[in-house]
Design a protein around this motif. Structure first.
Motif, PDB file in Angstrom:
ATOM      1  N   GLU A 321       0.826  -1.219   0.000  1.00  0.00           N
ATOM      2  CA  GLU A 321       0.000   0.000   0.000  1.00  0.00           C
ATOM      3  C   GLU A 321       0.856   1.263   0.000  1.00  0.00           C
ATOM      4  OE1 GLU A 321      -2.369  -0.360   3.511  1.00  0.00           O
ATOM      5  OE2 GLU A 321      -3.691  -1.888   2.629  1.00  0.00           O
ATOM      6  N   ASP A 323       1.538   3.208  -2.260  1.00  0.00           N
ATOM      7  CA  ASP A 323       0.957   4.312  -3.056  1.00  0.00           C
ATOM      8  C   ASP A 323       0.035   5.200  -2.222  1.00  0.00           C
ATOM      9  OD1 ASP A 323      -0.832   2.216  -2.789  1.00  0.00           O
ATOM     10  OD2 ASP A 323      -1.847   2.619  -4.679  1.00  0.00           O
ATOM     11  N   THR A 324      -0.374   4.742  -1.039  1.00  0.00           N
ATOM     12  CA  THR A 324      -1.260   5.553  -0.197  1.00  0.00           C
ATOM     13  C   THR A 324      -0.461   6.485   0.723  1.00  0.00           C
ATOM     14  OG1 THR A 324      -1.296   3.960   1.623  1.00  0.00           O
ATOM     15  CG2 THR A 324      -2.957   3.666  -0.115  1.00  0.00           C
TER      16      THR A 324
END
Ligand code: AMP
Ligand code: GLY
Length: 423
Positions: A321, A323-324
């Motif tokens: 994750e 990209d968050t």
């Protein structure tokens, strides 16, 4: 969460220091660590290449995550070892798989990857014992200087750059036929010499997306003016003044994005740091090498400039994750100067008592080769301490490091007084 960090250098002290700032971090264990990590974390005296011993530590101390500092355990396959073992396969290991670690473990693998994914790098060809004559012919087609690289890990000594064609041919023979670097030189990459100024770019990836860490420049030679033998690194500066926003954009577009895309396309299992050695030729970036870990001493200037929670970033990597997340940086400059044992990178003595650390003000002393002996901190390696400081620019930061270094001492202490001289 409880984290086990493998390694024992200044890089590991800086990573420990940074991870402990996370509210999510309950404890850090460092294997084997040094006298600096012993002051803030718990050292465990095992060899990080002994994967069975690492597994026992993980089970005994209920470790939730393993972070790998040096390349050796990665190239030897620690990530694959964890994945295959039912007792520990649920525990994330921050680092690439054995196959992906070939980006550092094999120069030939890295060059093939770069060419396959159209990432700018020096033209090259690879040779073995059976093609040594073709290798000599290839050298004749190149202009001096000649760059010869042992394919495998050779403790940072596997790159030889020579001015003379006959010497280059002899060195090729020496590497391939006489096994100068053992197995590591059973294959040799010969490449075009690129002329320019170098910098290092650091990336975190979960194998799908990436986040950029600060750039840094390290000073590899033992002598001032970048002369003399190669070392692990004598100092570092971050950010790199010549890495303008425009140049960084070129690095991201032409190198970082295709690298992460390449990892995806080649289905490499890669969750960790990518360290890209870059050379600026004219206004264009070229890849000199990949490393599958953080640099040392670059970590000692990169981590102090990361404001974000490193443990949260590692957790996002484990969950794919990344990209968050975003990474917030400290706008200040950070510099570090390495204090080394006299004689390094050749023979040197250990066990010298280090004094003055408690008098240091407004700098951070990261330990590299240090150990505890009774109540004293003593030298235990070639690179001993990294003195890191912040400043509004690198000059100001360096001034603080050098002022504090005046308070530090051990027998035969040596350091470069010219870190940043070329900027
Ligand atoms: P490496 O171990 O691949 O980082 O190489 C060690 C050093 O050799 C690099 O940091 C560069 O200074 C130099 N080097 C490696 N490849 C080249 C090249 N193609 N052209 C010029 N210098 C190089
Ligand atoms: N300082 C260079 C390296 O860590 O490889």
């Amino acid at each position: 969460m409880k984290i086990l960090l493998l390694g024992s250098g200044g890089r590991e002290h800086a990573l420990t220091w940074k991870m402990l700032q996370s509210p999510q971090c309950e404890a850090v264990f460092v294997a084997p660590g040094n006298a600096g990590t012993a002051q803030i974390a718990q050292n465990i005296a095992i060899n990080p290449n002994d994967f069975e011993a690492v597994k026992q530590v993980v089970l005994t101390h209920h470790i939730d995550m393993v972070v790998v500092g040096p390349e050796d355990p990665l190239v030897k396959g620690i990530v694959d070892f964890f994945k295959k073992d039912e007792a520990i396969q649920h525990i994330p290991v921050i680092g690439p798989s054995k196959e992906a670690a070939q980006l550092e473990g094999s120069k030939d693998f890295a060059k093939e990857f770069l060419i396959r994914h159209q990432i700018p790098t020096a033209a090259y060809q690879s040779f073995t014992k059976d093609t040594v004559e073709e290798g000599k012919q290839f050298l004749e087609t190149l202009k001096a200087p000649y760059v010869l690289k042992a394919d495998g890990l050779a403790a940072g000594k596997g790159v030889v750059i020579l001015e003379d064609l006959n010497e280059a041919k002899a060195e090729l023979e020496n590497m391939l036929v006489d096994a100068k670097f053992g197995d590591a030189s059973s294959k040799v990459v010969i490449e075009e010499f690129l002329s320019g100024i170098e910098l290092s770019c650091f990336v975190l990836t979960d194998g799908k997306s990436y986040q950029l860490l600060p750039t840094a420049k390290d000073y590899k030679r033992i002598g001032e003016g970048d002369k003399g033998l190669n070392t692990g690194g004598m100092g570092a500066v971050s950010p790199v003044p010549f890495a303008t926003a425009e140049f960084l954009k070129k690095i991201e577009d032409r190198i970082v994005i295709p690298t992460v895309e390449g990892i995806k396309k080649d289905q490499l299992d890669y969750k960790g740091f990518i360290f890209i050695g870059i050379i600026k030729v004219g206004e264009d970036p070229f890849v000199i090498e990949y490393n599958v870990r953080m640099g040392d001493p670059e970590t000692e200037v990169v981590m102090p400039r990361v404001k974000s929670d490193l443990v949260a970033l590692f957790q996002a990597i484990a969950k794919e994750e990344l990209d968050t997340m975003t990474i917030e940086l400290d706008a200040r400059s950070a510099t570090t100067v390495m204090l080394v044992s006299g004689g390094y990178p050749e023979d040197y003595e250990k066990g010298k008592v280090i004094t003055g650390i408690e008098q240091v003000e407004d700098s951070i002393v990261f330990h590299a080769g240090t150990a505890l002996k009774e109540d004293a901190i003593v030298t235990n390696g070639g690179r001993v301490l990294a003195v890191t400081s912040y400043g509004n620019n690198y000059d100001e930061a360096l001034k603080k490091s050098y002022q504090n270094i005046d308070k530090l001492n051990f027998d035969k202490i040596y350091y470069r007084k010219d870190i940043g001289f070329d900027l």
